[in-house]
Design a protein around this motif. Structure first.
Motif, PDB file in Angstrom:
ATOM      1  N   UNK A 101       0.830  -1.206   0.000  1.00  0.00           N
ATOM      2  CA  UNK A 101       0.000   0.000   0.000  1.00  0.00           C
ATOM      3  C   UNK A 101       0.867   1.259   0.000  1.00  0.00           C
ATOM      4  N   UNK A 102       1.957   1.225   0.782  1.00  0.00           N
ATOM      5  CA  UNK A 102       2.867   2.380   0.840  1.00  0.00           C
ATOM      6  C   UNK A 102       3.528   2.617  -0.508  1.00  0.00           C
ATOM      7  N   UNK A 103       3.946   1.528  -1.165  1.00  0.00           N
ATOM      8  CA  UNK A 103       4.573   1.665  -2.480  1.00  0.00           C
ATOM      9  C   UNK A 103       3.581   2.180  -3.514  1.00  0.00           C
ATOM     10  N   UNK A 104       2.318   1.748  -3.396  1.00  0.00           N
ATOM     11  CA  UNK A 104       1.309   2.195  -4.342  1.00  0.00           C
ATOM     12  C   UNK A 104       1.065   3.695  -4.203  1.00  0.00           C
ATOM     13  N   UNK A 105       0.924   4.134  -2.937  1.00  0.00           N
ATOM     14  CA  UNK A 105       0.709   5.566  -2.711  1.00  0.00           C
ATOM     15  C   UNK A 105       1.933   6.386  -3.115  1.00  0.00           C
ATOM     16  N   UNK A 106       3.110   5.835  -2.905  1.00  0.00           N
ATOM     17  CA  UNK A 106       4.334   6.536  -3.317  1.00  0.00           C
ATOM     18  C   UNK A 106       4.400   6.691  -4.831  1.00  0.00           C
ATOM     19  N   UNK A 107       3.950   5.662  -5.538  1.00  0.00           N
ATOM     20  CA  UNK A 107       3.951   5.751  -7.004  1.00  0.00           C
ATOM     21  C   UNK A 107       2.970   6.814  -7.476  1.00  0.00           C
ATOM     22  N   UNK A 148       2.190   9.516  -5.764  1.00  0.00           N
ATOM     23  CA  UNK A 148       2.801  10.813  -5.429  1.00  0.00           C
ATOM     24  C   UNK A 148       3.871  11.181  -6.453  1.00  0.00           C
ATOM     25  N   UNK A 149       4.711  10.208  -6.820  1.00  0.00           N
ATOM     26  CA  UNK A 149       5.765  10.471  -7.802  1.00  0.00           C
ATOM     27  C   UNK A 149       5.174  10.827  -9.171  1.00  0.00           C
ATOM     28  N   UNK A 150       4.067  10.190  -9.504  1.00  0.00           N
ATOM     29  CA  UNK A 150       3.395  10.523 -10.765  1.00  0.00           C
ATOM     30  C   UNK A 150       2.908  11.965 -10.734  1.00  0.00           C
ATOM     31  N   UNK A 151       2.326  12.358  -9.606  1.00  0.00           N
ATOM     32  CA  UNK A 151       1.852  13.734  -9.470  1.00  0.00           C
ATOM     33  C   UNK A 151       3.012  14.721  -9.544  1.00  0.00           C
ATOM     34  N   UNK A 152       4.143  14.346  -8.942  1.00  0.00           N
ATOM     35  CA  UNK A 152       5.337  15.191  -8.972  1.00  0.00           C
ATOM     36  C   UNK A 152       5.844  15.366 -10.410  1.00  0.00           C
ATOM     37  N   UNK A 153       5.634  14.346 -11.228  1.00  0.00           N
ATOM     38  CA  UNK A 153       6.063  14.443 -12.626  1.00  0.00           C
ATOM     39  C   UNK A 153       5.051  15.220 -13.469  1.00  0.00           C
ATOM     40  N   UNK A 154       3.767  15.020 -13.219  1.00  0.00           N
ATOM     41  CA  UNK A 154       2.717  15.601 -14.048  1.00  0.00           C
ATOM     42  C   UNK A 154       2.592  17.106 -13.855  1.00  0.00           C
ATOM     43  N   UNK A 155       2.554  17.568 -12.610  1.00  0.00           N
ATOM     44  CA  UNK A 155       2.284  18.983 -12.359  1.00  0.00           C
ATOM     45  C   UNK A 155       3.337  19.913 -12.955  1.00  0.00           C
ATOM     46  N   UNK A 156       4.636  19.685 -12.724  1.00  0.00           N
ATOM     47  CA  UNK A 156       5.625  20.576 -13.361  1.00  0.00           C
ATOM     48  C   UNK A 156       5.577  20.514 -14.885  1.00  0.00           C
ATOM     49  N   UNK A 157       5.290  19.336 -15.422  1.00  0.00           N
ATOM     50  CA  UNK A 157       5.200  19.193 -16.874  1.00  0.00           C
ATOM     51  C   UNK A 157       4.074  20.049 -17.420  1.00  0.00           C
ATOM     52  N   UNK A 158       2.910  20.008 -16.778  1.00  0.00           N
ATOM     53  CA  UNK A 158       1.779  20.806 -17.238  1.00  0.00           C
ATOM     54  C   UNK A 158       2.068  22.303 -17.133  1.00  0.00           C
ATOM     55  N   UNK A 159       2.707  22.707 -16.035  1.00  0.00           N
ATOM     56  CA  UNK A 159       3.049  24.123 -15.862  1.00  0.00           C
ATOM     57  C   UNK A 159       4.025  24.559 -16.943  1.00  0.00           C
ATOM     58  N   UNK A 160       5.036  23.734 -17.208  1.00  0.00           N
ATOM     59  CA  UNK A 160       6.022  24.069 -18.242  1.00  0.00           C
ATOM     60  C   UNK A 160       5.367  24.198 -19.605  1.00  0.00           C
ATOM     61  N   UNK A 161       4.392  23.344 -19.887  1.00  0.00           N
ATOM     62  CA  UNK A 161       3.734  23.381 -21.192  1.00  0.00           C
ATOM     63  C   UNK A 161       2.904  24.644 -21.388  1.00  0.00           C
ATOM     64  N   UNK A 162       2.611  25.362 -20.303  1.00  0.00           N
ATOM     65  CA  UNK A 162       1.828  26.592 -20.405  1.00  0.00           C
ATOM     66  C   UNK A 162       2.695  27.833 -20.585  1.00  0.00           C
ATOM     67  N   UNK A 163       4.006  27.665 -20.677  1.00  0.00           N
ATOM     68  CA  UNK A 163       4.914  28.805 -20.801  1.00  0.00           C
ATOM     69  C   UNK A 163       4.585  29.730 -21.977  1.00  0.00           C
ATOM     70  N   UNK A 164       4.154  29.207 -23.154  1.00  0.00           N
ATOM     71  CA  UNK A 164       3.843  30.126 -24.254  1.00  0.00           C
ATOM     72  C   UNK A 164       2.665  31.047 -23.962  1.00  0.00           C
ATOM     73  N   UNK A 165       1.834  30.716 -22.991  1.00  0.00           N
ATOM     74  CA  UNK A 165       0.622  31.492 -22.727  1.00  0.00           C
ATOM     75  C   UNK A 165       0.744  32.458 -21.559  1.00  0.00           C
ATOM     76  N   UNK A 166       1.783  32.304 -20.731  1.00  0.00           N
ATOM     77  CA  UNK A 166       1.896  33.095 -19.502  1.00  0.00           C
ATOM     78  C   UNK A 166       3.069  34.061 -19.617  1.00  0.00           C
TER      79      UNK A 166
END
Length: 371
Positions: free
Chosen positions: A7-13, A15-33
């Motif tokens: 269960x701990x490994x599942x939740x960690x995975x 969290x790591x996915x979220x850590x990868x997704x959020x900065x990627x989405x923010x970076x992809x918005x650079x042309x608009x901001x």
């Protein structure tokens, strides 16, 4: 115990996915901001390929796990970021050399942009031609925009204006040069077509600059804009410092170091892009071609803002990364060509065979829809 560990490994995975997704989405918005609003987003946009790498890793992880719900969610993230993803790494299967032979009697217009870095600060002679001039003479472009086209008064030091005229004048009878306001970066246009109405555009830069000319292409006036946006002026040791911080995992120190050096240029790009976009808007013409060294990546406010209503030639008719600037630590595409609705790019490439500068030339073949 094993159940809790799983269960701990599942939740960690997750969290790591979220850590990868959020900065990627923010970076992809650079042309608009605008960087003037959130400077950090511009910095993240420059690091877009790094965040994309994180996304690919988590995607592979969930693919190995065959977790279809998570893969579907990641697919949505890729879809939301598609404009930036396709701009950074376009895939156009029809954009091959064969497309040039399929045009029949219609001859595409070849436009080339090249930061020649003062022609490599190298001399030119009949026995040993300057590498940049040699390339320009053989590239067979119709219109060429050069940045940092600095010339020397004495041929013992570097290329002179007279040598350019003598060596390239036969192929390009029309040539004009406009310097930045302080006389720094010189912007040059070489053309097989008549040139008129050259003007310097004010982008408030002490060393870089922008210029525009009207070129008569078979009786159809076309505005050619040549840009050299603000340079970052990174010292040679900056790349090594950044790589050392990456190796140590000091993310916040890396962010502060890059922001302190890159931030002022991002703010200048914000202002300069707005000025150029407004100039293009006032033209009110679909016959406009923008070339130059933007000193910014495809996922940036500068490229996005200037490109509003225009077509990015590499995104529309290029393939892969198209790296146009090379140094020991940096490999990026910062040279771009944008065209108005009167033109259709059919093939765009970065010529990595060119020598003589720290940039590679980018060129595009475009069809004139009004021709």
């Amino acid at each position: 115990m094993i159940r809790y560990l799983r269960a701990a490994l599942r939740y960690m995975s997750y969290i790591l996915t979220l850590v990868a997704v959020l900065p990627y989405l923010v970076a992809s918005m650079a042309p608009m901001i605008p960087p003037a609003r959130i400077e950090l987003v511009a910095l993240m946009g420059m690091a877009f390929p790094l965040f994309l790498g994180g996304m690919i890793l988590v995607t592979l992880y969930w693919l190995l796990r065959l977790h279809w719900q998570m893969l579907l969610a990641l697919g949505l993230v890729y879809a939301l970021s598609w404009p930036s993803l396709s701009a950074y790494f376009p895939i156009n299967r029809s954009a091959t050399r064969e497309v040039l032979g399929q045009q029949g009697e219609t001859k595409p217009l070849k436009v080339l942009s090249y930061n020649v870095c003062a022609f490599g600060f190298a001399r030119h002679s009949a026995r040993k031609p300057n590498k940049c001039l040699l390339y320009l003479r053989s590239c067979d472009a119709d219109i060429i925009c050069l940045q940092e086209a600095l010339t020397a008064d004495n041929s013992d030091w570097s290329v002179t204006e007279a040598q350019i005229g003598a060596y390239l004048g036969g192929k390009y009878p029309h040539r004009q040069t406009i310097a930045s306001q302080a006389g720094g970066s010189r912007l040059m246009i070489l053309s097989r077509y008549p040139i008129s109405e050259g003007e310097r555009l004010d982008i408030d830069s002490p060393t870089n600059g922008a210029a525009a000319w009207t070129v008569d292409i078979d009786g159809r006036p076309t505005k050619i804009i040549n840009l050299h946006l603000e340079s970052f002026r990174l010292p040679p040791q900056a790349g090594q410092e950044y790589m050392e911080l990456v190796a140590k995992g000091e993310a916040f120190a890396l962010k502060d170091a890059m922001q302190s050096r890159l931030g002022p240029a991002f703010l200048q790009h914000n202002y300069q892009a707005n000025r150029i976009r407004e100039y293009i808007r006032r033209l009110g013409s679909e016959r406009v071609i923008v070339c130059g060294d933007f000193n910014d990546t495809p996922v940036s406010y500068a490229v996005g803002k200037i490109g509003e209503g225009l077509t990015n030639a590499f995104t529309a008719a290029g393939n892969g990364l198209g790296i146009s600037f090379r140094s020991r630590y940096f490999r990026v595409r910062i040279d771009h060509i944008l065209v108005g609705a009167a033109f259709e790019p059919i093939l765009t490439e970065v010529d990595v065979s060119a020598r003589g500068s720290d940039h590679y030339p980018i060129y595009t073949y475009i069809l004139d829809k009004e021709g």
